[in-house]
Design a protein around this motif. Sequence first.
Motif, short mmCIF file in Angstrom:
data_model
loop_
_atom_site.label_atom_id
_atom_site.label_comp_id
_atom_site.label_asym_id
_atom_site.label_seq_id
_atom_site.Cartn_x
_atom_site.Cartn_y
_atom_site.Cartn_z
N UNK A 176 -73.33 92.11 -83.05
CA UNK A 176 -73.74 93.51 -82.98
C UNK A 176 -74.33 93.89 -84.33
N UNK A 177 -75.18 94.93 -84.36
CA UNK A 177 -75.72 95.37 -85.65
C UNK A 177 -74.59 95.84 -86.57
N UNK A 178 -74.72 95.51 -87.84
CA UNK A 178 -73.71 95.92 -88.80
C UNK A 178 -73.89 97.41 -89.11
N UNK A 179 -72.81 98.21 -88.97
CA UNK A 179 -72.95 99.66 -89.20
C UNK A 179 -73.42 99.97 -90.62
N UNK A 180 -74.46 100.84 -90.72
CA UNK A 180 -74.95 101.28 -92.02
C UNK A 180 -75.78 100.26 -92.75
N UNK A 181 -76.02 99.10 -92.14
CA UNK A 181 -76.80 98.06 -92.81
C UNK A 181 -78.25 98.14 -92.39
N UNK A 182 -79.07 97.37 -93.06
CA UNK A 182 -80.49 97.34 -92.74
C UNK A 182 -80.70 96.70 -91.38
N UNK A 183 -81.86 96.97 -90.81
CA UNK A 183 -82.18 96.42 -89.50
C UNK A 183 -82.17 94.88 -89.57
N UNK A 184 -81.62 94.29 -88.55
CA UNK A 184 -81.57 92.84 -88.47
C UNK A 184 -80.28 92.24 -89.00
N UNK A 185 -79.47 93.05 -89.74
CA UNK A 185 -78.19 92.55 -90.22
C UNK A 185 -77.14 92.74 -89.12
N UNK A 186 -76.42 91.65 -88.81
CA UNK A 186 -75.48 91.68 -87.69
C UNK A 186 -74.12 91.13 -88.14
N UNK A 187 -73.12 91.34 -87.29
CA UNK A 187 -71.78 90.80 -87.53
C UNK A 187 -71.18 90.40 -86.19
N UNK A 188 -70.07 89.67 -86.23
CA UNK A 188 -69.43 89.20 -85.01
C UNK A 188 -68.92 90.37 -84.19
N UNK A 189 -69.16 90.28 -82.90
CA UNK A 189 -68.77 91.37 -82.00
C UNK A 189 -67.41 91.06 -81.39
N UNK A 190 -66.32 91.22 -82.19
CA UNK A 190 -64.97 90.98 -81.67
C UNK A 190 -64.57 92.10 -80.72
N UNK A 191 -63.68 91.78 -79.81
CA UNK A 191 -63.02 92.82 -79.02
C UNK A 191 -62.04 93.53 -79.94
N UNK A 192 -62.15 94.87 -80.05
CA UNK A 192 -61.36 95.63 -81.00
C UNK A 192 -60.17 96.30 -80.31
N UNK A 193 -59.10 96.50 -81.08
CA UNK A 193 -57.95 97.23 -80.55
C UNK A 193 -58.11 98.71 -80.85
N UNK A 194 -57.07 99.49 -80.59
CA UNK A 194 -57.15 100.95 -80.78
C UNK A 194 -57.35 101.32 -82.23
N UNK A 195 -56.94 100.44 -83.15
CA UNK A 195 -57.10 100.73 -84.57
C UNK A 195 -58.44 100.27 -85.10
N UNK A 196 -59.29 99.74 -84.23
CA UNK A 196 -60.60 99.29 -84.67
C UNK A 196 -60.60 97.92 -85.30
N UNK A 197 -59.47 97.18 -85.18
CA UNK A 197 -59.37 95.83 -85.71
C UNK A 197 -59.56 94.80 -84.60
#
Length: 645
Positions: free
Chosen positions: A302-323
């Motif tokens: 998924x796109x990395x929040x607040x990063x430049x276009x094209x920068x991505x990170x792993x799209x883990x399934x997150x829990x209620x705490x966002x981890x």
Amino acid sequence: MKRDPTFIGVVQDVFGSTVTVELNDDTATGLGFVAGEGYRIGQVGSFVRIPLGFVDLYGVVSQVGAGAAPDSVDEKRAYGNRWIKVQMVGEGQRGGRFERGISQHPTVDDRVHVVTQADLAAIYGAVDPQDYVSIGHLASAEAIPALVNINRLVSRHSAVVGTTGSGKSTTVAGLLNALSNPLRYPAARILVLDIHGEYAKALSSRSTVFRVAADSVQSQKPLNIPFWALSFDEFVPFAFGRLNDAQATAVADAIVTLKREALVNHPRAGVTVDDVTADSPIPFCIHKLWFDLHRKEHHTLIPRPGAAAGEVEHAYVLDNAGQPQEPGDAMTVRPPLYRTVKTTGPAEERVQLGAGTIGIRAQLASLASKLRDPRLAFLFRPGDWSPTLDGGVVKDVDELLCDWIGSDKPVSILDLSGIPSNILSDLIGAMLRVLYDAIFWARNLPEGGRERPLLIVLEEAHAYLSRENDGSASTVVKRIAKEGRKYGVGMMLVSQRPAEIDTTILSQCGTLFALRLTNDSDRGHIASAAADNLKGLFEMLPVLRTGEAIVVGEAVSLPIRALISPPPIDQRPDSVDPKVVVRQVNDQGILLFEGPGGWAQEVSVSDYSILVKQWRKQSPRYEHEIVANVATREETMEKIDDRLV
């Protein structure tokens, strides 16, 4: 003129190495006596001597009777067809050493004598030389020991063949007991690949037993085979199964990377980072390999929040705490959970599949299952040889080799009875390759094979050395068969179906111990593999007694028919046929059975829960449970008494 008691006839026909002898009319076939010793005269497998000046020619009787007579003989003789056919095998100077092969041939009317104990002593050399061991006695002369040359037996390979019940395992046990005698050979080095767990009992005082489910009470050691010591071609079938060229290249690159990282963390003598290949025996963490490849195959981005276009990170399934709900763990074989691909919605919520996949999802799932399988722990979690995430191990492969072929006991038994049958053949090939490569590269060292030869005994060889099987076991054994002699690695094949063994391997066996064989194709296979022209001798194989063998080849001066001396009862292999009928014996007026079980005894109520317990435990050794209270103990004793009556 006094008649020579050893004289039996004269030569009447010579054709190559085959000599036809007409027996003297005064010669009585059967059992004859010379100087008080009994000898079999005129029987297939017996020996004869033909003096020629200062040279004695020696041969073995291969045919007796009318069929042995020359075709030109038509007249009937008063004593019938008294002919024998002899295969010449060697010669010796009068009072000198015996040599295989003949430099001259006999002629018509040359006298033929039975071979006596004195002659055999001259053939074999000294009565009990250091390089000969006795395996029994000649079937044709009980007073003459059957001797085999240990140098040629070990270095030039051998095969012990015989149908079930012919005494094959007992013969092997007797041979190994003779070869591992600590008084004569304190530095003997023998490795037995025991498919059915038969030899631990037979060699208990001289062996170290390695088994997957080791029993410490019986002083067994765990059998561990480090996956990282295997070559890449050996490792891939165990871990991944089938891979195409592109997939195999990607996996090999990943393994090399992990081995280089491990070598940086834990330097090892003899190799540098630049020299590492996928075949180098360098520890690396297979759990990390699985984890890295799994992430590469399954990860989404998924796109990395607040990063430049094209920068991505792993799209883990997150829990209620966002981890990340499950980031995964390599050592416990837990894969990370990734979000599924999503191509709709706002750009920051779109999930795309990660790049760089090589299409091995099914193989990775199979590897994960194998890493969790306790039956394969000996391979993928091999005790002190199991690497950590950074490639560190408690013990290196040198200690494994020292356990197998360098211990204080002369025999090491690798009990393979607990290994899954579907990987047995490839695993045997990998083990033999590791051993042979180590011996090969250390050939000029004291631990190598030239200074201290190694004998490898391959039980049930037909199971993994068949002509149709072109797996790693067959490949490695062919290599040992062809070049092992140069580097001090000998092998002994043991099989009940020699016809199924690859002819290339069997033909390299310089010595054959042929026990009773009833199958035509098996006999033909053995006859064609033997170096001597002794077809008539091998025709006796179906009628040999239990424990009787025809021994031909490099390790014996003459082809012999021998009765193998069995080891003591408490040192015989665990391969005795169960008794269907156990007879009653009278012991001071009390009728007892000579042993437990059988069909002749009445049985009480059977407890099959114990059977299922041992099945689940995967061990033949039964451990008695301690009973907690007196009442239960008494009931248990009553049950035991009922089962013993």
